[in-house]
Design a protein around this motif. Structure first.
Motif: not given
Length: 321
Positions: A84-97, A275-288
């Motif tokens: 999906d990344v090769l097509t320019g789509d990083f997907g969605r977060t675990a919360r749907g964004r 991105l620091g806040a994004v990374l911290a929140g995603s690690v807390a959510d285990r959002d790979t």
């Protein structure tokens, strides 16, 4: 004819070398992303529970895991994500964004912070390195000063800056407040984060600039320029700097990676909206997917700068031949 053919052959060899370096770094980036997937998957806790909360029932958690695709094998999830990344789509977060929207909102502030720190690093390290080469008392000051600056971790330096310039004197704010655009409401909120990022890199790069200029100054054509009576400034700019440029540019390219990595820590300390806040929140959510997206974006920027440095180095060496 022979000179032209030899030049063309050297250019082709340099192009192949750059292509191999690019492919090698791309392979390393993919391996790093795979490691990120494994590392986040090994973290304790559950992504579904982090999203749904502690009150979620086992049935709700199982349903959420199926919705997120977490019931599939890890290699399958990684390959699907890369495709999906090769097509320019990083997907969605675990919360749907959509992750693309998240990166579009948070990467520009980080780019601003890192860009200002890089600008300070380039300008001040060039000035200090050139000043250092001239000798005298400056060397006795810069030798220990740059060593201490380069050895200070960003979080330690950020804490010291807050204690001195925010708590003790009140000259600068210690916390970042943003407007609707997501950027700081005033320029003074950038000063301490930029300094916390730039000072260690200035210390390191000033030493690199000094060493590169010292080595380049030993070339025979530099001695000839000095014997001809050219001013020292002209000798430095026209005869020394071009030969020292490949080493200096490579150091600056490496600094980009250090600044991006350090900005994730500094942003957390100063509550900076990047991105620091994004990374911290995603690690807390285990959002790979979010963690991998941040790593992929940072890696792409670093690869671009390293490729630029490789191109400048190859052009410089080709010109000497």
């Amino acid at each position: 004819m022979m000179v032209a053919a030899d030049t063309k052959r050297r250019g082709s060899r340099a192009g192949r070398l750059l292509a191999r370096l690019l492919l090698r770094r791309l392979g390393l980036l993919i391996a790093l992303l795979a490691t990120v997937f494994v590392a986040v998957d090994l973290l304790p806790g559950s992504t579904a529970r982090a999203v749904l909360g502690r009150e979620a029932t086992p049935a709700q958690i199982a349903a959420k895991e199926r919705e997120l695709g977490l019931d599939r094998p890890l290699p399958t999830r990684f390959l699907d994500w890369v495709t999906d990344v090769l097509t320019g789509d990083f997907g969605r977060t675990a919360r749907g964004r959509p992750i693309n929207d998240l990166l579009a909102d948070k990467f520009p502030p980080t780019l601003l912070l890192g860009g200002l720190a890089l600008l300070c690093t380039v300008v001040l390290s060039l000035l200090l390195g050139a000043w250092w080469v001239r000798g005298g008392w400056t060397g006795r000051v810069l030798q220990p000063g740059t060593t201490v600056a380069a050895a200070l971790p960003e979080f330690v330096l950020a804490t010291l800056l807050i204690m001195v310039f925010a708590l003790a004197t009140g000259w600068l704010p210690a916390v970042t407040i943003t407007d609707r655009s997501g950027f700081p409401v005033s320029a003074d909120m950038l000063v301490l984060p930029v300094l916390a990022l730039a000072i260690p890199q200035i210390g390191w790069n000033a030493r690199v600039v000094r060493a590169a200029l010292t080595d380049a100054a030993q070339a025979p054509h530099v001695d000839n320029a000095v014997l001809e009576g050219l001013p020292s400034r002209v000798v430095l700019v026209r005869h020394v700097m071009p030969f020292a440029a490949p080493t200096i540019v490579a150091s600056f390219a490496t600094t980009v990676g250090m600044l991006l990595g350090g900005s994730l820590v500094v942003e957390t300390i100063f509550n900076y909206p990047g991105l620091g806040a994004v990374l911290a929140g995603s690690v807390a959510d285990r959002d790979t997917s979010v963690v991998a997206a941040v790593v992929a974006l940072s890696g792409a920027v670093i690869m671009l700068m390293l490729a630029l440095a490789d191109g400048i180095r190859a052009w410089s060496l080709r010109g000497r031949g």
